[in-house]
Design a protein around this motif. Structure first.
Motif, PDB file in Angstrom:
ATOM      1  N   TRP A 132       0.835  -1.207   0.000  1.00 40.95           N
ATOM      2  CA  TRP A 132       0.000   0.000   0.000  1.00 40.95           C
ATOM      3  C   TRP A 132       0.865   1.249   0.000  1.00 40.95           C
ATOM      4  O   TRP A 132       0.625   2.189  -0.748  1.00 40.95           O
ATOM      5  N   ILE A 133       1.886   1.256   0.840  1.00 41.08           N
ATOM      6  CA  ILE A 133       2.784   2.412   0.922  1.00 41.08           C
ATOM      7  C   ILE A 133       3.412   2.709  -0.439  1.00 41.08           C
ATOM      8  O   ILE A 133       3.478   3.860  -0.872  1.00 41.08           O
ATOM      9  N   GLN A 134       3.864   1.651  -1.132  1.00 44.12           N
ATOM     10  CA  GLN A 134       4.598   1.857  -2.377  1.00 44.12           C
ATOM     11  C   GLN A 134       3.706   2.255  -3.540  1.00 44.12           C
ATOM     12  O   GLN A 134       4.174   2.865  -4.495  1.00 44.12           O
ATOM     13  N   GLY A 135       2.431   1.905  -3.494  1.00 44.18           N
ATOM     14  CA  GLY A 135       1.516   2.377  -4.513  1.00 44.18           C
ATOM     15  C   GLY A 135       1.831   1.830  -5.891  1.00 44.18           C
ATOM     16  O   GLY A 135       2.486   0.806  -6.054  1.00 44.18           O
ATOM     17  N   GLN A 136       1.359   2.547  -6.893  1.00 41.75           N
ATOM     18  CA  GLN A 136       1.541   2.107  -8.272  1.00 41.75           C
ATOM     19  C   GLN A 136       2.971   2.370  -8.723  1.00 41.75           C
ATOM     20  O   GLN A 136       3.540   3.415  -8.465  1.00 41.75           O
ATOM     21  N   ASN A 137       3.551   1.374  -9.403  1.00 40.92           N
ATOM     22  CA  ASN A 137       4.902   1.513  -9.956  1.00 40.92           C
ATOM     23  C   ASN A 137       5.958   1.774  -8.893  1.00 40.92           C
ATOM     24  O   ASN A 137       7.011   2.343  -9.173  1.00 40.92           O
ATOM     25  N   GLY A 138       5.674   1.397  -7.647  1.00 36.75           N
ATOM     26  CA  GLY A 138       6.654   1.565  -6.588  1.00 36.75           C
ATOM     27  C   GLY A 138       6.885   2.993  -6.167  1.00 36.75           C
ATOM     28  O   GLY A 138       7.876   3.305  -5.502  1.00 36.75           O
ATOM     29  N   VAL A 139       5.975   3.912  -6.523  1.00 37.80           N
ATOM     30  CA  VAL A 139       6.099   5.314  -6.125  1.00 37.80           C
ATOM     31  C   VAL A 139       5.394   5.488  -4.783  1.00 37.80           C
ATOM     32  O   VAL A 139       4.183   5.293  -4.689  1.00 37.80           O
ATOM     33  N   PRO A 140       6.110   5.851  -3.724  1.00 39.20           N
ATOM     34  CA  PRO A 140       5.480   5.956  -2.411  1.00 39.20           C
ATOM     35  C   PRO A 140       4.327   6.954  -2.412  1.00 39.20           C
ATOM     36  O   PRO A 140       4.400   8.023  -3.025  1.00 39.20           O
ATOM     37  N   LEU A 141       3.261   6.594  -1.712  1.00 38.17           N
ATOM     38  CA  LEU A 141       2.092   7.458  -1.604  1.00 38.17           C
ATOM     39  C   LEU A 141       2.206   8.318  -0.354  1.00 38.17           C
ATOM     40  O   LEU A 141       2.256   7.807   0.763  1.00 38.17           O
ATOM     41  N   SER A 142       2.252   9.615  -0.529  1.00 41.26           N
ATOM     42  CA  SER A 142       2.421  10.504   0.612  1.00 41.26           C
ATOM     43  C   SER A 142       1.272  10.376   1.597  1.00 41.26           C
ATOM     44  O   SER A 142       1.469  10.440   2.815  1.00 41.26           O
ATOM     45  N   SER A 143       0.057  10.181   1.112  1.00 44.10           N
ATOM     46  CA  SER A 143      -1.088  10.058   2.006  1.00 44.10           C
ATOM     47  C   SER A 143      -0.991   8.796   2.859  1.00 44.10           C
ATOM     48  O   SER A 143      -1.291   8.815   4.045  1.00 44.10           O
ATOM     49  N   ALA A 144      -0.599   7.690   2.252  1.00 43.75           N
ATOM     50  CA  ALA A 144      -0.451   6.451   3.010  1.00 43.75           C
ATOM     51  C   ALA A 144       0.646   6.592   4.055  1.00 43.75           C
ATOM     52  O   ALA A 144       0.480   6.194   5.213  1.00 43.75           O
ATOM     53  N   LEU A 145       1.772   7.154   3.667  1.00 46.67           N
ATOM     54  CA  LEU A 145       2.867   7.362   4.616  1.00 46.67           C
ATOM     55  C   LEU A 145       2.415   8.238   5.775  1.00 46.67           C
ATOM     56  O   LEU A 145       2.680   7.942   6.949  1.00 46.67           O
ATOM     57  N   ALA A 146       1.734   9.330   5.466  1.00 42.90           N
ATOM     58  CA  ALA A 146       1.303  10.254   6.517  1.00 42.90           C
ATOM     59  C   ALA A 146       0.300   9.600   7.464  1.00 42.90           C
ATOM     60  O   ALA A 146       0.402   9.751   8.691  1.00 42.90           O
ATOM     61  N   LEU A 147      -0.663   8.884   6.911  1.00 38.98           N
ATOM     62  CA  LEU A 147      -1.634   8.206   7.775  1.00 38.98           C
ATOM     63  C   LEU A 147      -0.949   7.205   8.689  1.00 38.98           C
ATOM     64  O   LEU A 147      -1.292   7.093   9.882  1.00 38.98           O
ATOM     65  N   LEU A 148       0.000   6.462   8.173  1.00 39.10           N
ATOM     66  CA  LEU A 148       0.679   5.461   8.984  1.00 39.10           C
ATOM     67  C   LEU A 148       1.572   6.100  10.040  1.00 39.10           C
ATOM     68  O   LEU A 148       1.726   5.556  11.144  1.00 39.10           O
ATOM     69  N   ILE A 149       2.165   7.235   9.733  1.00 39.95           N
ATOM     70  CA  ILE A 149       2.917   7.971  10.759  1.00 39.95           C
ATOM     71  C   ILE A 149       1.984   8.357  11.899  1.00 39.95           C
ATOM     72  O   ILE A 149       2.302   8.175  13.090  1.00 39.95           O
ATOM     73  N   LEU A 150       0.821   8.885  11.562  1.00 42.63           N
ATOM     74  CA  LEU A 150      -0.149   9.272  12.585  1.00 42.63           C
ATOM     75  C   LEU A 150      -0.649   8.057  13.359  1.00 42.63           C
ATOM     76  O   LEU A 150      -0.847   8.122  14.579  1.00 42.63           O
ATOM     77  N   ASP A 151      -0.853   6.937  12.660  1.00 40.94           N
ATOM     78  CA  ASP A 151      -1.273   5.707  13.328  1.00 40.94           C
ATOM     79  C   ASP A 151      -0.201   5.224  14.309  1.00 40.94           C
ATOM     80  O   ASP A 151      -0.508   4.815  15.434  1.00 40.94           O
ATOM     81  N   ALA A 152       1.043   5.212  13.858  1.00 41.82           N
ATOM     82  CA  ALA A 152       2.128   4.768  14.733  1.00 41.82           C
ATOM     83  C   ALA A 152       2.207   5.648  15.972  1.00 41.82           C
ATOM     84  O   ALA A 152       2.326   5.154  17.105  1.00 41.82           O
ATOM     85  N   ARG A 153       2.123   6.931  15.764  1.00 45.83           N
ATOM     86  CA  ARG A 153       2.183   7.877  16.881  1.00 45.83           C
ATOM     87  C   ARG A 153       1.030   7.654  17.858  1.00 45.83           C
ATOM     88  O   ARG A 153       1.202   7.714  19.075  1.00 45.83           O
ATOM     89  N   ALA A 154      -0.167   7.375  17.324  1.00 42.17           N
ATOM     90  CA  ALA A 154      -1.356   7.214  18.163  1.00 42.17           C
ATOM     91  C   ALA A 154      -1.306   5.956  19.009  1.00 42.17           C
ATOM     92  O   ALA A 154      -1.986   5.868  20.036  1.00 42.17           O
ATOM     93  N   THR A 155      -0.517   4.970  18.579  1.00 45.54           N
ATOM     94  CA  THR A 155      -0.496   3.688  19.276  1.00 45.54           C
ATOM     95  C   THR A 155       0.861   3.354  19.897  1.00 45.54           C
ATOM     96  O   THR A 155       1.077   2.227  20.350  1.00 45.54           O
ATOM     97  N   GLY A 156       1.754   4.310  19.938  1.00 44.26           N
ATOM     98  CA  GLY A 156       3.021   4.112  20.627  1.00 44.26           C
ATOM     99  C   GLY A 156       4.078   3.356  19.850  1.00 44.26           C
ATOM    100  O   GLY A 156       5.076   2.916  20.423  1.00 44.26           O
ATOM    101  N   LEU A 157       3.905   3.190  18.545  1.00 49.77           N
ATOM    102  CA  LEU A 157       4.929   2.552  17.725  1.00 49.77           C
ATOM    103  C   LEU A 157       5.896   3.595  17.175  1.00 49.77           C
ATOM    104  O   LEU A 157       5.588   4.789  17.132  1.00 49.77           O
ATOM    105  N   ASN A 158       7.043   3.150  16.727  1.00 53.29           N
ATOM    106  CA  ASN A 158       8.065   4.038  16.191  1.00 53.29           C
ATOM    107  C   ASN A 158       7.909   4.124  14.670  1.00 53.29           C
ATOM    108  O   ASN A 158       8.157   3.138  13.971  1.00 53.29           O
ATOM    109  N   PRO A 159       7.528   5.285  14.128  1.00 51.92           N
ATOM    110  CA  PRO A 159       7.354   5.387  12.672  1.00 51.92           C
ATOM    111  C   PRO A 159       8.659   5.284  11.894  1.00 51.92           C
ATOM    112  O   PRO A 159       8.637   5.107  10.681  1.00 51.92           O
ATOM    113  N   HIS A 160       9.791   5.372  12.600  1.00 48.26           N
ATOM    114  CA  HIS A 160      11.088   5.197  11.936  1.00 48.26           C
ATOM    115  C   HIS A 160      11.446   3.723  11.796  1.00 48.26           C
ATOM    116  O   HIS A 160      12.381   3.377  11.072  1.00 48.26           O
ATOM    117  N   GLU A 161      10.727   2.865  12.490  1.00 53.43           N
ATOM    118  CA  GLU A 161      10.960   1.423  12.424  1.00 53.43           C
ATOM    119  C   GLU A 161       9.620   0.724  12.263  1.00 53.43           C
ATOM    120  O   GLU A 161       9.232  -0.114  13.062  1.00 53.43           O
TER     121      GLU A 161
END
Length: 480
Positions: free
Chosen positions: A378-407
């Motif tokens: 999902w992160i990589q999207g079409q043709n392996g181009v990262p999707l900024s929206s997916a990355l941003a949502l997952l950063i917010l998800d990691a932050r909300a649940t105590g996970l490290n978005p760098h790992e």
């Protein structure tokens, strides 16, 4: 030899699996107006039977060739989703605006993904580039709203094409970065102006209200320190407008607390997962980027799941989402008519944010852990181009649940997002300070990621063996 229909299905499946296709809202609900927004891409629509209790509606996809023709032939329900993907050779060849996050066509989701990206980076202590913030404020219309994207900001906006969903992301982002009170105040006035008589909001002004748009509008008002209960049109407040889409104690047990996208033609409400995932955040009085976790991610028996009464709007909404996540095996699933259910990444990510904001830490953590283990494609999207929206949502998800978005699995989400945007004005010591440095970190962290050719091969096998899968989002874009 594959039939034309199967080839069409495979092409559509590939688009879906790589996050360039997304579910529609209620097949049997009133058709949404063009362009409901969620995460990066345009959509054509596919029909399907009305969803079963709690299920997301039939998918919508941006597909070309035979898949697009097949979609058009069967279209009967409109969609909402997004997944950055160029819609034509001309669109993909056009230079991207300076200051914009993401490497895909901006046509349908630029403001939405910019808002999410700014919020995610700010939440991680990154000070965004001045150009990133000024690009967003430069997209604001004279009346205070935003269109999905304006290629030429010097031209006046078309009021009927302004986008309440993208506007919500813009407002919440500008509050998060600070110093943009005038722009935020104009946006609040715009939301008051375009509010419908039922108290809700539509994607485009002047059309029927829907749960997603109303929930996002409520979150924007909350972020702007404006009580949505005091934003009233013809005696109906924004809170009452949102409540009108929620199924209460008289609904079947499996649907109680969920939100319908819109009522059906007969006025019936059918719970929809994608609608519920976003509307629940507004119902809880929440907004992005959210408060963040107060400790490590909660898992297992150590994180009790609150109980809920069907008459408590906020808690009932959270309970509905928790049940849907549990039913899918730690994620929300949805199905194209006649096909097996497949993961709905975007709804899972939004549901986790809503649950975490409302204190339901256990189901939120399980959903984000599932995304951590399964979200690379999902992160990589079409043709392996990262999707900024997916990355941003997952950063917010990691932050909300105590996970490290760098790992996050094999991925440094923050580095990947910085790599596809303007150089930040300032970063914490451990965060790369330029897109080039971030790209180097991201490449190392994602070394075990899936290549787009491997993804397509996997999709091809799955399509032949098991029918058409479909992915996630609320896609922003054209409607057929």
């Amino acid at each position: 030899m594959l039939s034309a229909a199967r080839i069409s299905a495979i092409a559509l499946t590939a688009a879906v699996f790589t996050a360039t296709a997304a579910p529609a809202f209620a097949a049997g609900s009133a058709a949404p107006t063009p362009g409901i927004m969620g995460l990066d891409l345009p959509s054509a629509t596919l029909s399907g039977a009305a969803p079963t209790a709690g299920a997301s509606a039939a998918p919508s996809a941006s597909a070309s060739g035979a898949a697009s023709a097949s979609a058009s032939a069967s279209a009967s329900a409109s969609a909402s989703a997004s997944a950055s993907a160029p819609t034509s050779a001309a669109a993909s060849a056009a230079p991207l605006p300076a200051g914009l996050y993401g490497a895909t066509s901006p046509t349908y989701d630029a403001v939405f993904r910019q808002g999410l990206s700014l919020m995610a980076l700010r939440a991680e202590g990154v000070t965004p580039a001045v150009s990133a913030v000024s690009w967003l404020t430069g997209q604001q219309c004279a009346d205070g709203g935003w269109e999905s994207y304006r290629a030429d900001p010097a031209k006046p906006c078309t009021p009927s094409q302004e986008d309440s969903n993208s506007s919500s992301m813009a407002v919440q982002a500008l509050v998060a970065v600070g110093g943009q009170d005038a722009a935020v105040s104009r946006a609040v006035a715009w939301y008051r102006k375009i509010q419908n008589r039922d108290g809700g909001w539509s994607y485009n002004p002047g059309t029927a209200s829907d749960a997603n748009s109303t929930g996002l509008a409520v979150s924007a008002l909350e972020a702007a320190r404006t009580d949505p209960g005091t934003v009233v049109k013809d005696g109906r407040s924004g809170i009452q407008g949102l409540d009108s889409f929620q199924l209460g104690c008289s609904a079947p047990a499996a649907q109680q607390g969920g939100f319908a996208y819109q009522p059906s033609g007969s006025g019936k409400l059918v719970a929809n997962d994608a609608a519920s995932a976003q509307a629940a955040l507004g119902a809880a009085g929440g907004f992005l980027p959210g408060p963040g976790a107060t400790g490590p991610a909660a898992t297992g028996a150590a994180a009790a799941t609150p109980s809920a009464d069907c008459s408590d709007s906020k808690q009932a909404a959270a309970q509905y989402l928790a049940k849907r996540i549990a039913a899918g095996g730690a994620h929300i699933s949805a199905a194209l008519a006649g096909a097996s259910a497949a993961p709905d990444y975007s709804s899972t990510a939004w549901a986790a944010l809503s649950l975490a904001d409302d204190g339901w830490s256990a189901p939120a953590a399980s959903a984000v852990q599932w995304l951590r283990e399964n979200g690379e494609a999902w992160i990589q999207g079409q043709n392996g181009v990262p999707l900024s929206s997916a990355l941003a949502l997952l950063i917010l998800d990691a932050r909300a649940t105590g996970l490290n978005p760098h790992e996050f699995g094999t991925t440094d989400l923050v580095a990947q997002l910085i790599a596809i945007g303007p150089a930040p004005a300032a970063t914490p010591a451990a965060v790369p300070s330029t897109p080039a440095a971030a790209a180097n970190v991201a490449a190392k962290s994602s070394g075990k990621g899936l290549s787009p050719w491997w993804i397509f091969a996997a999709v091809l096998v799955a399509a032949i063996a098991g029918g058409t899968l479909f992915s996630y989002n609320r896609a922003k874009g054209k409607r057929s």
